[in-house]
Every structure is written in structure tokens, then in C-alpha cells.
Design an enzyme around this catalytic site. Structure first.
Site, short mmCIF file in Angstrom:
data_model
loop_
_atom_site.label_atom_id
_atom_site.label_comp_id
_atom_site.label_asym_id
_atom_site.label_seq_id
_atom_site.Cartn_x
_atom_site.Cartn_y
_atom_site.Cartn_z
N GLU A 187 9.36 59.95 24.56
CA GLU A 187 8.14 59.05 24.67
C GLU A 187 7.00 60.23 24.50
O GLU A 187 5.90 59.86 25.52
CB GLU A 187 8.21 58.43 26.01
CG GLU A 187 9.34 57.57 26.06
CD GLU A 187 9.67 56.63 27.26
OE1 GLU A 187 8.67 56.62 27.99
OE2 GLU A 187 10.64 56.03 27.39
N GLU A 292 15.98 53.65 24.28
CA GLU A 292 15.61 52.88 25.36
C GLU A 292 14.88 51.65 25.20
O GLU A 292 13.96 51.67 24.25
CB GLU A 292 14.66 53.67 26.35
CG GLU A 292 15.07 54.88 27.22
CD GLU A 292 14.15 55.43 28.18
OE1 GLU A 292 13.29 54.81 29.03
OE2 GLU A 292 14.11 56.68 28.37
#
Ligand code: BMA
Length: 369
Positions: A187, A292
Site C-alpha cells: 500500500e 487484501e
């Protein structure tokens, strides 16, 4: 054993038998030419399985669930408690490595045991890293510029190296290294982690990735690592690739996306993001995955598993090609991404599992041969 034979027969009758060797993946190559036979086999099989279905993954599934905690002797999971099968992909995190327990209290010694057991049972292990700033107790969400200090000329470099070698201790029953899908620095296009976009340059980001992988493989001689790159939501492939360490370093074209999977209204964006990563993976002969996702407070929509997640996964021929989808951990009554006994989503999760496209551990062909 009986269960897996039944599963095989079911899959065969559904017309999704796994093909023979060769075929379109014959040029599929891991970034590590010296990868162990099991690691190479895993990569090949991930590719093959991705053409047949989408594997389900869950973070920390063996360590604890809502209202319970495992010992190292147990092999248990909320997912199993709900649907009678284990996830195909077991997610772990090595945040706080160098201390006895990880960022969420999972003892590292137990983690090693669970990784070995799930590997032996034919499951797949992936490791993320909510890393503290090396040498400090400052957590992953500390927002400051330190990446350059981890690089070879930086003052934190030696400390960083000391924490970079968890993988050596992961052994299978014959002493062979257990293959791991390693997903560090995730991320990074957001700004919430110290390796985030605001806190290092694209070049520094690429360099820390490359250093880490070279260090593990070349200096430490570890050849059980498949690498996964996983930006958060992105607007286009250009943004996705802005900090990409390179085709010679990345094996899995991943993506973390919670935001677009929250409601029916953003399903189109979720679909587009998956289509983009599948295209990028195909162009490079690599594998795409939704590394995710989930709804942390348990979905408000009790049909989330089928009406949002499954629908997005099945929304186009291309989205179906992702290899897996992993939901985050079941910490407690407040934070739980997978269904657990008593949750409002139990029936819907069972329907998700029963769909022929979803693959759980018991549905997998041998992944390491
Ligand atoms: C976050 C939350 C935290 C956890 C962290 C690392 O998304 O689940 O509770 O500590 O991931 O697993």
C-alpha cells in the site's frame, strides 16, 4: 484424504480439472532462477489454478478467531468452523520481527509451526510486513522519511539487515525450505506507512525493494521466496507502476483494495482495478492477486460475500483470472473480516465457499509438485 478425493471428483465433474504440464504457462518464470523446486512448482501451480478458480485467503486464520486463540498444537480457523474447509492462502505478518511475538501478538515460534503445517497440508503461505522503523519501536504508521536511511549508505542499514532474515527458519518435513509469497512495503501509494509515497522517492522505494530481495536471495542464499507487489487503490496503470521495482524483482502483480469493495456502488471501480492488474500480469507473464480486501466490522450487508466480493470476482473473463483474494484478520467482535460462528454472514459465506469458482485448501491440487 477422503475429503480431498471427493473434492477432486467434484471439481472434475464440474469440468474444472487441472490441466497437464506445459501449455500457455511454459514461459512462466520466477524472478529467482535459483528458486527451490517446491517454490518453482508453487509459482507454476498458482498460475494454473488461477485459470480454474480464485483461491480464498485469510490473515492469521490459524492463530486466533473471534473469541478464541490457538496453541501451536492446534490447526483451527473461524473459516473452518463456519464452512468445514480451511483457506487456501494463509496470511501472516512479520511486523515486530526480532521480538517474541508479532504486531498482533502471534508468537513467531508458533507462526513457524503453523506455516510448516499448512504447507504440509498443501496450503499456501504469504507474509506481509507491518514493519517498525528498524532499530526502533516506532510502528509502520510512523510518517517520516527513513527509507533512504535503510539503504546501503544509510545509518539504519545494518539494523535493517538484521531483521531481514526470518525466512531461513521455515522448514518443511524433509528439511526443505517452505515457499513463501513475500509482500513487503505494501500500500505504498498511500501515505500512511513510512514507506508510503510521501515519505520516499520512487527511486528510493524501488531501491529498498531491490536491496531486500537481493539481500535475502544473494547474500542470505534464500530461494524460497515469491515476491508480491501490492499498491492500494490506483487511478490507472501508470500510477500502479510508478514505483514498481521491475519485472526482474516482482512475481505477483497484487493489489490491496478495501474502499471499492465496501458497497455495491463502487463495484465497477473494483472490477476495473482487477482488470488492470490482470492485464499488467498477462503482459508480463506473471500472476495477479487481490492481496487484501474485506470489511473490517463484519459487512453491514449480510450478503457481502456473494453480492459484492463474488460478483466482482466473476464480473468479467479477466477478473476471474486473479489467483487469490485474501481478507484480513478476525481480531475480535469489532474487527473481523472473515465469517465466524454466530456472525450474520455465516450462510452467505457458505454460499461463497460453495460457488465452484472459490477454492479452499481442500480444493487445491498438489501445489508443490
Ligand atoms: C491493520 C489492523 C491492525 C493490525 C495491522 C497489522 O489493518 O488489523 O489491528 O495491527 O493491520 O496486522
Amino acid at each position: 484424504m477422503k475429503r480431498s478425493i471427493t473434492c477432486w471428483i467434484t471439481l472434475m465433474t464440474l469440468g474444472v480439472a487441472f490441466g497437464a504440464e506445459g501449455g500457455s504457462n511454459s514461459t512462466l518464470e520466477l524472478t529467482d532462477p535459483l528458486a527451490t523446486p517446491e517454490t518453482k512448482a508453487l509459482y507454476r501451480n498458482l498460475h494454473k489454478v488461477a485459470t480454474k478458480g480464485v483461491m480464498f485467503g485469510h490473515e492469521d486464520t490459524l492463530a486466533y478467531g473471534v473469541g478464541w486463540k490457538s496453541t501451536e498444537k492446534d490447526f483451527d480457523s473461524d473459516v473452518y468452523r463456519v464452512c468445514g474447509k480451511f483457506p487456501a492462502v494463509f496470511g501472516w505478518d512479520i511486523g515486530h520481527i526480532g521480538t517474541p511475538a508479532n504486531i498482533d501478538g502471534v508468537p513467531f515460534e508458533n507462526m513457524k509451526i503453523w506455516i510448516a503445517k499448512s504447507y504440509e497440508k498443501g496450503g499456501i503461505n504469504t507474509i506481509s510486513w507491518h514493519s517498525r522503523i528498524p532499530g526502533t519501536t516506532e510502528n509502520a504508521w510512523t510518517q517520516k522519511k527513513v527509507v533512504s536511511r535503510l539503504l546501503p549508505s544509510g545509518d539504519l542499514h545494518e539494523t535493517y539487515k538484521a531483521v531481514a532474515a526470518f525466512f531461513a527458519g521455515l522448514k518443511g518435513p524433509k528439511g526443505e525450505p517452505v515457499p513463501i509469497i513475500f509482500r513487503p512495503f505494501h500500500e505504498h501509494n498511500g501515505n500512511w506507512f513510512w514507506w508510503g509515497a510521501k515519505w520516499c522517492t520512487p527511486d528510493e522505494y524501488k531501491q529498498i525493494w531491490r536491496f531486500t530481495i537481493d539481500y535475502l536471495r544473494k547474500t542470505k542464499g534464500l530461494h524460497n521466496i515469491i515476491t508480491a507487489y501490492s499498491p492500494d487503490r490506483f487511478k490507472d496503470s501508470q500510477e500502479y507502476l510508478e514505483r514498481y521495482p521491475g519485472d526482474d524483482y516482482i512475481d505477483i502483480i497484487g493489489h490491496d483494495n478495501y474502499g471499492n469493495f465496501r458497497s455495491i456502488e463502487s463495484k465497477d471501480e473494483a472490477r476495473q482495478a482487477l482488470e488492470t492488474i490482470v492485464l499488467l500480469a498477462e503482459e508480463r507473464n506473471k500472476i495477479a492477486a487481490l492481496t487484501e480486501t474485506g470489511v473490517g466490522q463484519g459487512p453491514a450487508n449480510s450478503k457481502w460475500w456473494t453480492d459484492i466480493l463474488l460478483e466482482v470476482i466473476k464480473s468479467s473473463p479477466s477478473t476471474k483470472k486473479i489467483a487469490w483474494v485474501l481478507v484480513w484478520r478476525n481480531a475480535d467482535k469489532r474487527q473481523n473480516y472473515a465469517a465466524f460462528p454466530g456472525a450474520a454472514t455465516v450462510d452467505n459465506f457458505k454460499a461463497f465457499e460453495a460457488d465452484p469458482i472459490t477454492l479452499f485448501m481442500e480444493d487445491l491440487p498438489p501445489m508443490y509438485e
